[in-house]
Motif scaffolding. Structure first.
Motif, mmCIF file in Angstrom:
data_model
loop_
_atom_site.group_PDB
_atom_site.id
_atom_site.type_symbol
_atom_site.label_atom_id
_atom_site.label_comp_id
_atom_site.label_asym_id
_atom_site.label_seq_id
_atom_site.Cartn_x
_atom_site.Cartn_y
_atom_site.Cartn_z
ATOM 1 N N ASP A 119 0.927 -1.234 0.065
ATOM 2 C CA ASP A 119 -0.034 -0.136 -0.053
ATOM 3 C C ASP A 119 0.845 1.408 -0.069
ATOM 4 O O ASP A 119 0.730 2.204 -0.628
ATOM 5 N N GLU A 123 1.126 4.201 -3.086
ATOM 6 C CA GLU A 123 0.929 5.629 -2.700
ATOM 7 C C GLU A 123 1.850 6.356 -2.978
ATOM 8 O O GLU A 123 1.664 7.327 -3.670
ATOM 9 N N ALA A 128 -1.990 3.940 -6.548
ATOM 10 C CA ALA A 128 -3.222 3.313 -5.767
ATOM 11 C C ALA A 128 -4.324 3.037 -6.632
ATOM 12 O O ALA A 128 -5.006 2.033 -6.561
ATOM 13 N N ASP A 129 -4.565 3.924 -7.582
ATOM 14 C CA ASP A 129 -5.714 3.821 -8.300
ATOM 15 C C ASP A 129 -5.866 2.938 -9.680
ATOM 16 O O ASP A 129 -6.969 2.588 -9.979
ATOM 17 N N VAL A 130 -4.707 2.321 -9.856
ATOM 18 C CA VAL A 130 -4.572 1.389 -10.821
ATOM 19 C C VAL A 130 -4.067 0.083 -10.210
ATOM 20 O O VAL A 130 -3.589 -0.814 -10.980
ATOM 21 N N HIS A 132 -5.321 -2.578 -9.265
ATOM 22 C CA HIS A 132 -6.095 -3.711 -9.689
ATOM 23 C C HIS A 132 -5.852 -4.137 -11.177
ATOM 24 O O HIS A 132 -6.245 -5.155 -11.810
ATOM 25 N N ARG A 133 -5.068 -3.144 -12.172
ATOM 26 C CA ARG A 133 -5.016 -3.312 -13.488
ATOM 27 C C ARG A 133 -3.868 -4.309 -13.611
ATOM 28 O O ARG A 133 -2.901 -4.325 -13.063
ATOM 29 N N TYR A 142 3.125 4.615 -16.577
ATOM 30 C CA TYR A 142 2.806 3.843 -15.387
ATOM 31 C C TYR A 142 3.252 2.717 -15.352
ATOM 32 O O TYR A 142 3.703 2.455 -14.131
#
Ligand code: ATP
Length: 243
Positions: A119, A123, A128-130, A132-133, A142
């Motif tokens: 985590d 951060e 954090a927003d990706v 799960h990709r 990225y």
């Protein structure tokens, strides 16, 4: 050695067969600093960084990381170090979080601490927003962040990045430069580049390599830049650098 000194390398050299790739490189980095390793293609940047990270044995020289002799105690020293190779070992069909969990396992983060470590790395690198990709579905910028996240997942004191902005578009380059500045806050960073303006903008000190030799070590800029003078002196016959 000064108290805030994180890494010190003296008289580093590496030969490949009879050929000298790096010779007599001396450098150091202190806590909270960014050190730039600048040079054209083939100057010896990757060879130097790999020696600093303990993935390539020097032919000569010594390296101390957090006061530990890297060559005598490589496992202990490497705990303090995170490395982004020129081509990061990403697994395209893996999800970002899953990959970082795997990296944390490899870096011996205790099982009970892995989730928190992942985590924190997500951060710190703006991922954090990706999380799960699938890595294959991310942009190159990225993907480079994922490479940096795997280098910091075990909270090393020193992060070593090999040409972290190479091959990225201008916006992605800016994003990675900002990320380097953020990383510097609580650790030291060494990164390589062939872009003079980039090291001048980001680094506290710079080491310039040319054909395996250290031709300059010191402040990246001044009234009249010693870096620029060093370049024009030594690189006269080389193609101009992108600034
Ligand atoms: P680039 O910016 O192209 O990555 P670099 O500054 O990182 O270049 P290195 O990759 O360290 O330079 O290479 C320094 C020199 O050592 C080059 O002349 C290269 O051809 C040589 N070299 C690097 N790795 C090897 C190897 N495994 N075997 C033989 N020669 C090598």
């Amino acid at each position: 050695m000064p108290e805030d000194r994180l890494l010190e390398a003296r008289h580093l050299a590496r030969h490949y067969g009879g050929r000298e790739a790096v010779s007599d490189v001396n450098l150091h980095v202190n806590r909270g600093e960014v050190l730039g390793l600048l040079g054209l293609n083939g100057a010896g940047k990757t060879t130097t960084l790999r020696m600093l990270c303990g993935t390539l044995a020097p032919s000569a020289g010594e390296i101390r990381l957090c006061g530990i002799d890297l060559l005598e105690s490589p496992i202990m020293a490497k705990r303090q170090l995170g490395y982004l190779p020129e081509i990061p070992p990403l697994y395209p069909d893996t999800r970002v979080r899953e990959y970082l969990h795997y990296a944390a396992t490899l870096r011996r983060v205790p099982r009970r601490d892995r989730r928190v470590a992942v985590d924190a790395a997500l951060e710190a690198t703006g991922l954090a927003d990706v999380a799960h990709r699938l890595i294959r579905n991310l942009s190159k910028g990225y993907q480079q962040r994922v490479g940096i996240a795997q280098a910091v997942v075990h909270s090393p004191a020193l992060v070593v990045l090999d040409e972290p902005t190479a091959g990225l578009d201008p916006q992605q380059v800016q994003d990675i430069r900002k990320l380097i500045q953020r990383l510097q806050r609580d650790r030291a960073v060494i990164f390589s580049s062939h872009i003079l303006g980039e090291v001048q903008a980001l680094c506290d000190r710079v080491v310039i390599l040319h054909q395996g030799r250290q031709v300059y070590a010191g402040a990246p800029q001044g009234g009249e830049s010693r870096v620029t003078r060093s370049f024009s002196l030594r690189f006269r016959s080389s193609p101009p650098l992108e600034v």
